[in-house]
Design an enzyme around this catalytic site. Structure first.
Site, PDB file in Angstrom:
ATOM      1  N   THR A 115       0.809  -1.220   0.000  1.00 46.15           N
ATOM      2  CA  THR A 115       0.000   0.000   0.000  1.00 46.15           C
ATOM      3  C   THR A 115       0.839   1.265   0.000  1.00 46.15           C
ATOM      4  O   THR A 115       0.491   2.258  -0.651  1.00 46.15           O
ATOM      5  CB  THR A 115      -0.927   0.001   1.238  1.00 46.15           C
ATOM      6  N   CYS A 152      -2.171 -17.717  21.435  1.00 46.07           N
ATOM      7  CA  CYS A 152      -2.261 -16.404  22.117  1.00 46.07           C
ATOM      8  C   CYS A 152      -1.173 -15.473  21.598  1.00 46.07           C
ATOM      9  O   CYS A 152      -0.064 -15.915  21.287  1.00 46.07           O
ATOM     10  CB  CYS A 152      -2.062 -16.550  23.616  1.00 46.07           C
TER      11      CYS A 152
HETATM   12  N1  ASP Z   1      -2.211  -6.113   0.878  1.00 46.27           N
HETATM   13  C1  ASP Z   1      -1.242  -5.073   1.134  1.00 46.27           C
HETATM   14  C2  ASP Z   1       0.120  -5.729   1.220  1.00 46.27           C
HETATM   15  O1  ASP Z   1       0.438  -6.326   2.196  1.00 46.27           O
HETATM   16  C3  ASP Z   1      -1.580  -4.350   2.378  1.00 46.27           C
HETATM   17  C4  ASP Z   1      -0.594  -3.289   2.792  1.00 46.27           C
HETATM   18  O2  ASP Z   1       0.346  -2.953   2.130  1.00 46.27           O
HETATM   19  O3  ASP Z   1      -0.801  -2.743   3.863  1.00 46.27           O
HETATM   20  O4  ASP Z   1       0.871  -5.630   0.279  1.00 46.27           O
END
Ligand code: ASP
Length: 341
Positions: free
Chosen positions: A13, A278
């Site tokens: 992201t 856990c």
């Molecule tokens: N699906 C994305 C990834 O892990 C989510 C992220 O980057 O936060 O590449």
């Protein structure tokens, strides 16, 4: 001399920017890093970048990705003081754990970061995560009087030991936790390092490894799990190590069929490592009768290792050719701070 930092972009992201017209997310061009984050120019560091040809969503990460990262760091090791890896959050804790084992003898900081919102969005957490990661990678070598290195995750104001982290939120900017080990730094007005908790200087020479085995399996226990399901989990003859995800401090069913089946697997040289479901606390085989039964048949207690650390450590050790007693011993003693004795 100015610190030299290499940023390695794998995807995720953080690497997206939003097209202001179409509002769709598109991959971020690392070449334009300085344009996108002009704040970086105010650093007195030499920042270079290297991008994966095809950036990936980290849910597609494989051991090949870890090996590729190892080779990039290895090939650039002498030219940089620290490394920042931009990575998707979904499997970041696995990559951080895998690299911590593979980068044997590391004496430079490797900081992995990402973000919950793309870097081009108004409320992004990506800018702060990236800027602080670069600052930490560049300043850490001066914090110690000797060369020390670790693989860290930096996220939302905290620097964690990578192999102690878990992704704990899909929603919050505070997406990562290190439930069984203190944060190594907290970033507020100042960066406050907790120097006592960093790994000591590694004495072995830098000798990165890039082979991981996939001969691992996972048995996730739940009330009512049938022997058919358990047997199916163990049905791949190639697998050598199984992580058994147990309840509480390492407990689970103790009926005769289950114990006999597991004992038989162990007699056939399968290694079973007990890791709790856990997030906090440790496996303590023998605290309750049920886990005492596991100990008696030769199941290993994984103490307070995260699942991410346990599985990547198994893949790493098998990849290095460890087997038998030596493999078992290595699994339950720390290699680079991933478990507390
Ligand atoms: N699906 C994305 C990834 O892990 C989510 C992220 O980057 O936060 O590449």
């Amino acid at each position: 001399m100015n610190s030299a930092i290499l940023i390695i972009y794998t995807g995720g992201t953080i690497g997206m920017i939003q097209d202001p017209k179409t509002l769709s997310l598109k991959p971020f061009n690392l070449e334009h890093l300085l344009e996108t984050i002009p704040e970086l120019e105010r650093f007195n560091f030499n920042i270079h970048s290297s991008s994966f040809e095809d950036p990936i969503d980290s849910s597609n990460a494989t051991p090949e990705l870890w090996s590729h990262l190892v080779s990039i760091i290895k090939n650039n090791y002498e030219n940089y003081d620290g490394f920042v890896i931009l990575h998707g959050t979904d499997t970041m804790a696995f990559t951080a754990s895998a690299l911590s084992f593979a980068l044997e003898g590391l004496t430079k900081p490797v900081v992995i970061t990402g973000s919950q919102l793309p870097i081009g969005m108004l409320r992004t957490d990506g800018k702060e995560n990236l800027i602080s990661s670069i600052e930490i990678a560049a300043t850490l070598p001066q914090v110690f009087s000797e060369n020390r290195g670790e693989v860290y995750i930096y996220f939302d104001g905290f620097l964690f030991r990578g192999n102690r982290t878990i992704k704990s939120s899909t929603q919050h900017f505070e997406a990562f936790e290190s439930p069984n080990f203190p944060a190594l730094a907290e970033v507020g007005v100042d960066v406050k390092f907790d120097l006592d908790h960093f790994l000591k200087k590694r004495i072995e020479p830098f000798s990165p490894k890039d082979v991981f085995s996939d001969a691992v399996g996972v048995l996730y226990l739940f009330p009512g799990i049938t022997m058919d399901t358990i047997k199916a989990t163990f049905s791949n003859p190639k697998n050598e190590v199984y992580i058994m995800r147990t309840f509480g401090s390492g407990n689970g069913p103790t009926h005769k069929d289950f114990l006999e089946f597991l004992e038989n697997e162990i007699k056939q040289d399968k290694v079973i490592l007990n890791i709790t479901q856990c997030d906090r606390g440790a496996v303590d085989q023998g605290k309750y009768e049920s886990s005492g039964a596991y100990k008696n048949i030769g199941i290993l207690g994984g103490l307070d290792m995260t699942f991410e650390a346990a599985i990547t450590k198994s893949m790493f050790l098998l990849g290095q050719g460890f087997s038998g007693k030596e493999l078992k011993q290595k699994l339950i003693e720390p290699i680079c701070g991933e478990l507390s004795i």
